[in-house]
Scaffold this motif. Structure first.
Motif, mmCIF file in Angstrom:
data_model
loop_
_atom_site.group_PDB
_atom_site.id
_atom_site.type_symbol
_atom_site.label_atom_id
_atom_site.label_comp_id
_atom_site.label_asym_id
_atom_site.label_seq_id
_atom_site.Cartn_x
_atom_site.Cartn_y
_atom_site.Cartn_z
ATOM 1 N N GLY A 28 0.812 -1.210 0.000
ATOM 2 C CA GLY A 28 0.000 0.000 0.000
ATOM 3 C C GLY A 28 0.846 1.259 0.000
ATOM 4 O O GLY A 28 0.560 2.227 -0.718
ATOM 5 N N ILE A 29 1.898 1.253 0.816
ATOM 6 C CA ILE A 29 2.793 2.417 0.864
ATOM 7 C C ILE A 29 3.471 2.625 -0.476
ATOM 8 O O ILE A 29 3.566 3.755 -0.992
ATOM 9 C CB ILE A 29 3.841 2.231 1.982
ATOM 10 N N MET A 30 3.920 1.550 -1.103
ATOM 11 C CA MET A 30 4.576 1.653 -2.410
ATOM 12 C C MET A 30 3.608 2.172 -3.465
ATOM 13 O O MET A 30 3.964 2.982 -4.321
ATOM 14 C CB MET A 30 5.133 0.296 -2.831
ATOM 15 N N PHE A 31 2.363 1.723 -3.416
ATOM 16 C CA PHE A 31 1.360 2.177 -4.377
ATOM 17 C C PHE A 31 1.126 3.678 -4.257
ATOM 18 O O PHE A 31 1.065 4.404 -5.246
ATOM 19 C CB PHE A 31 0.058 1.414 -4.142
ATOM 20 N N VAL A 32 1.010 4.155 -3.006
ATOM 21 C CA VAL A 32 0.815 5.589 -2.776
ATOM 22 C C VAL A 32 2.001 6.393 -3.307
ATOM 23 O O VAL A 32 1.836 7.449 -3.921
ATOM 24 C CB VAL A 32 0.596 5.866 -1.281
ATOM 25 N N MET A 33 3.217 5.878 -3.095
ATOM 26 C CA MET A 33 4.408 6.575 -3.586
ATOM 27 C C MET A 33 4.426 6.660 -5.110
ATOM 28 O O MET A 33 4.798 7.685 -5.688
ATOM 29 C CB MET A 33 5.669 5.865 -3.075
ATOM 30 N N VAL A 34 4.015 5.564 -5.789
ATOM 31 C CA VAL A 34 3.968 5.564 -7.252
ATOM 32 C C VAL A 34 2.958 6.583 -7.756
ATOM 33 O O VAL A 34 3.217 7.355 -8.684
ATOM 34 C CB VAL A 34 3.636 4.158 -7.784
ATOM 35 N N VAL A 35 1.785 6.626 -7.132
ATOM 36 C CA VAL A 35 0.746 7.577 -7.524
ATOM 37 C C VAL A 35 1.240 9.009 -7.358
ATOM 38 O O VAL A 35 1.044 9.870 -8.229
ATOM 39 C CB VAL A 35 -0.540 7.349 -6.716
ATOM 40 N N MET A 36 1.915 9.299 -6.229
ATOM 41 C CA MET A 36 2.428 10.640 -5.991
ATOM 42 C C MET A 36 3.497 11.011 -7.017
ATOM 43 O O MET A 36 3.568 12.154 -7.481
ATOM 44 C CB MET A 36 3.005 10.735 -4.577
ATOM 45 N N ALA A 37 4.348 10.038 -7.391
ATOM 46 C CA ALA A 37 5.399 10.310 -8.373
ATOM 47 C C ALA A 37 4.797 10.637 -9.739
ATOM 48 O O ALA A 37 5.243 11.565 -10.435
ATOM 49 C CB ALA A 37 6.339 9.104 -8.490
ATOM 50 N N VAL A 38 3.755 9.883 -10.143
ATOM 51 C CA VAL A 38 3.088 10.151 -11.419
ATOM 52 C C VAL A 38 2.450 11.527 -11.408
ATOM 53 O O VAL A 38 2.543 12.296 -12.361
ATOM 54 C CB VAL A 38 2.035 9.061 -11.713
ATOM 55 N N TRP A 39 1.770 11.862 -10.314
ATOM 56 C CA TRP A 39 1.111 13.172 -10.196
ATOM 57 C C TRP A 39 2.129 14.304 -10.286
ATOM 58 O O TRP A 39 1.912 15.303 -10.971
ATOM 59 C CB TRP A 39 0.369 13.248 -8.862
ATOM 60 N N LEU A 40 3.272 14.122 -9.609
ATOM 61 C CA LEU A 40 4.306 15.147 -9.625
ATOM 62 C C LEU A 40 4.873 15.326 -11.029
ATOM 63 O O LEU A 40 5.118 16.440 -11.494
ATOM 64 C CB LEU A 40 5.429 14.776 -8.649
ATOM 65 N N SER A 41 5.062 14.202 -11.747
ATOM 66 C CA SER A 41 5.597 14.268 -13.106
ATOM 67 C C SER A 41 4.649 15.013 -14.042
ATOM 68 O O SER A 41 5.063 15.858 -14.838
ATOM 69 C CB SER A 41 5.836 12.849 -13.635
ATOM 70 N N VAL A 42 3.350 14.718 -13.954
ATOM 71 C CA VAL A 42 2.355 15.390 -14.800
ATOM 72 C C VAL A 42 2.298 16.872 -14.491
ATOM 73 O O VAL A 42 2.219 17.722 -15.378
ATOM 74 C CB VAL A 42 0.971 14.735 -14.611
ATOM 75 N N THR A 43 2.363 17.226 -13.209
ATOM 76 C CA THR A 43 2.311 18.632 -12.806
ATOM 77 C C THR A 43 3.490 19.415 -13.366
ATOM 78 O O THR A 43 3.337 20.509 -13.911
ATOM 79 C CB THR A 43 2.297 18.746 -11.264
ATOM 80 N N VAL A 44 4.689 18.843 -13.236
ATOM 81 C CA VAL A 44 5.883 19.504 -13.748
ATOM 82 C C VAL A 44 5.798 19.665 -15.266
ATOM 83 O O VAL A 44 6.138 20.710 -15.828
ATOM 84 C CB VAL A 44 7.152 18.716 -13.358
ATOM 85 N N SER A 45 5.312 18.612 -15.968
ATOM 86 C CA SER A 45 5.177 18.673 -17.416
ATOM 87 C C SER A 45 4.228 19.784 -17.848
ATOM 88 O O SER A 45 4.496 20.523 -18.790
ATOM 89 C CB SER A 45 4.675 17.325 -17.947
ATOM 90 N N ASN A 46 3.122 19.934 -17.148
ATOM 91 C CA ASN A 46 2.164 20.994 -17.462
ATOM 92 C C ASN A 46 2.750 22.375 -17.243
ATOM 93 O O ASN A 46 2.509 23.306 -18.010
ATOM 94 C CB ASN A 46 0.896 20.836 -16.620
ATOM 95 N N LEU A 47 3.524 22.514 -16.166
ATOM 96 C CA LEU A 47 4.153 23.806 -15.886
ATOM 97 C C LEU A 47 5.129 24.193 -16.984
ATOM 98 O O LEU A 47 5.188 25.347 -17.418
ATOM 99 C CB LEU A 47 4.863 23.765 -14.533
ATOM 100 N N VAL A 48 5.913 23.202 -17.456
ATOM 101 C CA VAL A 48 6.876 23.472 -18.525
ATOM 102 C C VAL A 48 6.148 23.854 -19.801
ATOM 103 O O VAL A 48 6.537 24.770 -20.521
ATOM 104 C CB VAL A 48 7.769 22.238 -18.765
ATOM 105 N N SER A 49 5.045 23.128 -20.105
ATOM 106 C CA SER A 49 4.271 23.438 -21.301
ATOM 107 C C SER A 49 3.691 24.838 -21.253
ATOM 108 O O SER A 49 3.725 25.580 -22.224
ATOM 109 C CB SER A 49 3.147 22.414 -21.459
ATOM 110 N N GLU A 50 3.181 25.230 -20.096
ATOM 111 C CA GLU A 50 2.642 26.577 -19.949
ATOM 112 C C GLU A 50 3.729 27.624 -20.105
ATOM 113 O O GLU A 50 3.524 28.692 -20.682
ATOM 114 C CB GLU A 50 1.976 26.726 -18.585
ATOM 115 N N GLU A 51 4.931 27.300 -19.623
ATOM 116 C CA GLU A 51 6.037 28.252 -19.726
ATOM 117 C C GLU A 51 6.398 28.503 -21.181
ATOM 118 O O GLU A 51 6.730 29.603 -21.580
ATOM 119 C CB GLU A 51 7.251 27.692 -18.980
ATOM 120 N N LYS A 52 6.285 27.419 -21.998
ATOM 121 C CA LYS A 52 6.653 27.556 -23.405
ATOM 122 C C LYS A 52 5.585 28.272 -24.213
ATOM 123 O O LYS A 52 5.874 28.998 -25.136
ATOM 124 C CB LYS A 52 6.895 26.171 -24.028
ATOM 125 N N THR A 53 4.305 28.018 -23.902
ATOM 126 C CA THR A 53 3.236 28.516 -24.769
ATOM 127 C C THR A 53 2.439 29.658 -24.198
ATOM 128 O O THR A 53 1.834 30.423 -24.931
ATOM 129 C CB THR A 53 2.263 27.366 -25.086
#
Length: 314
Positions: A28-53
């Motif tokens: 369960g702990i590992m699953f939560v960590m994976v979910v948080m890592a995916v969420w963080l990656s998507v958030t950073v990607s969106n921020l970079v995209s907004e910075e470019k466009t």
């Protein structure tokens, strides 16, 4: 009798060992960590995209001269993105400082200009758009004062914004353009010839270094005899010694500058050759005529020209 440390319902002999509970908790702990890592990656990607466009504001400076159409270079917060890719009205060269030394102060050499062009005087950098990409044109007043002045007037009055057809493009030779219906009649009164700075006659089709007289990217008028220049222009698709430049009514008044301009030039469609739209048709009709699109669907056009920089050279 119940075994200590294991819960099981009364009356049953089965139970869940402690080790199983610990494994489940770890999963369960590992699953939560994976979910948080995916969420963080998507958030950073969106921020970079907004910075470019979304956060790179393009601004155009105020004109540096009295001419309302002459602008300085466009600026952007993202220096890694060429401005001409972000703004369809811009060119790779938006300032005279963008030119190489040879482009800004042209002289005869082993690969270009068979003789030294006239030096000094008023020079103007123009940014043109075509259906195949941008052209930067360097206009030299001392090369052909009357011819240069008429072209610059056509640019200032935004004549090329009417979508001027490249009506007669001959493979390996030149393109002719300038006619576009009634709007072009203002520029049809013939100009007196300028003095030809290129050597004339069959003996001067090329020099001892094999540099030909009318160089690729040279711009002149399509004259038909003495004092016949009007609003029809020619641009050399390749170096030419046999024709063009050998008479005062074909004296160059400017040239394309920048590799990007030549890249655009060589992509201009030449398949119609001498069978493109006739001069008579283009004197009567502009580029909105349905026959033009129907009969010549691959025809290229000059869609705009703007003055972007100017200086008086010594």
């Amino acid at each position: 009798k119940e075994t200590k440390g294991i819960w099981r319902p009364k009356g049953q002999n089965q139970g869940i060992p402690l080790v199983v509970w610990m494994a489940a908790m770890l999963f369960g702990i590992m699953f939560v960590m994976v979910v948080m890592a995916v969420w963080l990656s998507v958030t950073v990607s969106n921020l970079v995209s907004e910075e470019k466009t979304g956060h790179n504001h393009v601004s155009v400076n105020e004109p540096f001269s009295s001419s309302s159409s002459m602008n300085h270079a466009v600026s952007t917060n993202n220096e890694n993105v060429p401005i001409y890719l972000r703004d369809s009205s811009s060119c790779p060269y938006m300032s005279l400082s963008d030119l190489t030394q040879e482009e800004r102060y042209p002289k005869a050499g082993p690969s270009r200009h068979m003789v030294n062009p006239p030096q000094g005087g008023n020079v103007t950098l123009v940014c043109c758009q075509t259906s195949k990409g941008p052209w930067n044109v360097m206009v030299h007043e001392t090369w052909a004062p009357l011819g240069a002045k008429r072209f610059l007037s056509m640019v200032e009055e935004q004549y090329f914004d009417t979508k001027v057809p490249l009506m007669r493009c001959l493979r390996g030779f030149l393109c002719q353009f300038g006619l576009n219906g009634a709007g072009g009649k203002k520029y049809q009164p013939n100009l007196p010839d300028d003095t030809n700075w290129l050597p004339e006659g069959p003996k001067h089709r090329q020099n001892e270094l094999n540099v030909k007289r009318f160089q690729q990217g040279y711009l002149a008028y399509a004259g038909a005899g003495p004092n016949s220049r009007s609003n029809q222009l020619i641009i050399a698709l390749k170096d030419s010694g046999l024709l063009a430049g050998g008479s005062p009514w074909e004296v160059p008044w400017g040239e394309l500058v920048g590799a990007h301009s030549i890249d655009t030039l060589v992509r201009i469609y030449t398949g119609y050759g001498e069978k493109g739209p006739s001069q008579g048709f283009l004197n009567r009709h502009d580029s909105t005529a349905p026959e033009l699109k129907h009969d010549f669907p691959l025809l290229d056009y000059v869609t705009s020209c703007r003055l972007v920089d100017n200086e008086v050279q010594a």
